[in-house]
Design a protein around this motif. Structure first.
Motif, PDB file in Angstrom:
ATOM      1  N   LEU A   1      77.041  61.246  52.861  1.00  0.00           N
ATOM      2  CA  LEU A   1      78.293  61.334  53.598  1.00  0.00           C
ATOM      3  C   LEU A   1      79.111  62.390  52.870  1.00  0.00           C
ATOM      4  N   ALA A   2      79.028  63.626  53.360  1.00  0.00           N
ATOM      5  CA  ALA A   2      79.600  64.775  52.657  1.00  0.00           C
ATOM      6  C   ALA A   2      81.106  64.875  52.840  1.00  0.00           C
ATOM      7  N   GLN A   3      81.609  64.466  53.995  1.00  0.00           N
ATOM      8  CA  GLN A   3      83.043  64.524  54.279  1.00  0.00           C
ATOM      9  C   GLN A   3      83.430  63.295  55.084  1.00  0.00           C
ATOM     10  N   PHE A   4      84.557  62.703  54.717  1.00  0.00           N
ATOM     11  CA  PHE A   4      85.097  61.579  55.470  1.00  0.00           C
ATOM     12  C   PHE A   4      86.597  61.587  55.228  1.00  0.00           C
ATOM     13  N   HIS A   5      87.353  61.959  56.254  1.00  0.00           N
ATOM     14  CA  HIS A   5      88.805  62.062  56.109  1.00  0.00           C
ATOM     15  C   HIS A   5      89.498  61.442  57.309  1.00  0.00           C
ATOM     16  N   VAL A   6      90.602  60.766  57.038  1.00  0.00           N
ATOM     17  CA  VAL A   6      91.468  60.228  58.080  1.00  0.00           C
ATOM     18  C   VAL A   6      92.848  60.827  57.862  1.00  0.00           C
ATOM     19  N   ASP A   7      93.503  61.189  58.961  1.00  0.00           N
ATOM     20  CA  ASP A   7      94.864  61.699  58.897  1.00  0.00           C
ATOM     21  C   ASP A   7      95.706  60.706  58.088  1.00  0.00           C
ATOM     22  N   PRO A   8      96.365  61.171  57.013  1.00  0.00           N
ATOM     23  CA  PRO A   8      97.152  60.245  56.193  1.00  0.00           C
ATOM     24  C   PRO A   8      98.170  59.429  56.990  1.00  0.00           C
ATOM     25  N   GLY A   9      98.680  59.973  58.069  1.00  0.00           N
ATOM     26  CA  GLY A   9      99.620  59.227  58.898  1.00  0.00           C
ATOM     27  C   GLY A   9      98.974  58.094  59.676  1.00  0.00           C
ATOM     28  N   ARG A  10      97.651  58.028  59.655  1.00  0.00           N
ATOM     29  CA  ARG A  10      96.920  56.985  60.385  1.00  0.00           C
ATOM     30  C   ARG A  10      96.115  56.071  59.461  1.00  0.00           C
ATOM     31  N   TRP A  11      96.347  56.177  58.156  1.00  0.00           N
ATOM     32  CA  TRP A  11      95.678  55.258  57.240  1.00  0.00           C
ATOM     33  C   TRP A  11      96.056  53.827  57.613  1.00  0.00           C
ATOM     34  N   ARG A  12      95.121  52.925  57.442  1.00  0.00           N
ATOM     35  CA  ARG A  12      95.291  51.489  57.687  1.00  0.00           C
ATOM     36  C   ARG A  12      95.552  51.179  59.161  1.00  0.00           C
ATOM     37  N   SER A  13      95.085  52.062  60.047  1.00  0.00           N
ATOM     38  CA  SER A  13      95.283  51.840  61.478  1.00  0.00           C
ATOM     39  C   SER A  13      93.973  51.522  62.208  1.00  0.00           C
ATOM     40  N   GLY A  14      92.862  51.488  61.472  1.00  0.00           N
ATOM     41  CA  GLY A  14      91.566  51.209  62.081  1.00  0.00           C
ATOM     42  C   GLY A  14      90.738  52.451  62.376  1.00  0.00           C
ATOM     43  N   VAL A  15      91.326  53.635  62.227  1.00  0.00           N
ATOM     44  CA  VAL A  15      90.590  54.871  62.499  1.00  0.00           C
ATOM     45  C   VAL A  15      89.393  54.995  61.567  1.00  0.00           C
ATOM     46  N   GLY A  16      89.615  54.803  60.270  1.00  0.00           N
ATOM     47  CA  GLY A  16      88.534  54.934  59.293  1.00  0.00           C
ATOM     48  C   GLY A  16      87.431  53.914  59.516  1.00  0.00           C
ATOM     49  N   THR A  17      87.813  52.691  59.814  1.00  0.00           N
ATOM     50  CA  THR A  17      86.815  51.642  60.048  1.00  0.00           C
ATOM     51  C   THR A  17      85.953  51.966  61.266  1.00  0.00           C
ATOM     52  N   ALA A  18      86.580  52.429  62.345  1.00  0.00           N
ATOM     53  CA  ALA A  18      85.816  52.792  63.539  1.00  0.00           C
ATOM     54  C   ALA A  18      84.909  53.989  63.262  1.00  0.00           C
ATOM     55  N   LEU A  19      85.415  54.961  62.549  1.00  0.00           N
ATOM     56  CA  LEU A  19      84.631  56.145  62.216  1.00  0.00           C
ATOM     57  C   LEU A  19      83.452  55.777  61.318  1.00  0.00           C
ATOM     58  N   HIS A  20      83.699  54.931  60.334  1.00  0.00           N
ATOM     59  CA  HIS A  20      82.636  54.489  59.433  1.00  0.00           C
ATOM     60  C   HIS A  20      81.560  53.724  60.207  1.00  0.00           C
ATOM     61  N   ALA A  21      81.985  52.831  61.092  1.00  0.00           N
ATOM     62  CA  ALA A  21      81.013  52.061  61.886  1.00  0.00           C
ATOM     63  C   ALA A  21      80.144  52.992  62.728  1.00  0.00           C
TER      64      ALA A  21
END
Length: 158
Positions: free
Chosen positions: A80-100
């Motif tokens: 997993l070379a890159q994984f970034h979420v917009d800091p304004g959207r941290w803890r909003s479920g974006v990262g979890t959905a992207l990871h899944a």
């Protein structure tokens, strides 16, 4: 919505990448190492190449790229070379959905294990990865100023 990035996403991806990196590198390494015109041009070219190869996954919220992920084989190991979420959207479920979505893609490809490196001072990301099953690599726990983590990709029940 999750989808494969297109060339039209390059500007948004480059901005998101720069903002995310500034969030965890600033104060720990010299700014010019992550926030200089030369570094922005280099990373933009790498993102353009990854988009061209079709390996960038975007999470889109409210019509805006809110998260990005890119994985590739490095020395025979899926990374997993890159994984970034917009800091304004941290803890909003974006990262979890992207990871899944990443995990589902690795499962479909028959990948059994994935590696990543996370900056040693980026404790927020380390906690995220731990919640999603990533563990320290017992064989190579560090790479410079980054921790090395591994994920055993669960097999698809069938």
């Amino acid at each position: 919505m999750l989808r494969i990035a297109t060339p039209d996403d390059l500007d948004a991806i480059a901005v998101l990448h720069a903002e995310a990196r500034a969030g965890y590198y600033r104060g720990h390494i010299p700014d010019e190492d992550f926030d200089s015109p030369a570094e922005h041009a280099r990373t933009r070219a790498r993102w353009a190449d990854a988009i061209e190869r079709g390996v960038v996954l975007c999470a889109v919220r409210d019509g805006v790229v809110a998260g990005i992920a890119a994985s590739r084989e490095v020395d025979g190991v899926m990374t997993l070379a890159q994984f970034h979420v917009d800091p304004g959207r941290w803890r909003s479920g974006v990262g979890t959905a992207l990871h899944a979505a990443c995990v589902e893609g690795w499962q479909r490809a028959g990948v059994g294990e994935v590696r990543l490196e996370v900056f040693e001072h980026n404790t927020r990301a380390q906690a995220f990865y731990a919640r999603h099953g990533w563990l320290p690599d017992p064989d190579e726990p560090r790479s410079g100023n980054h921790l090395v983590l591994r994920l055993e990709v669960p097999s698809v029940a069938g």
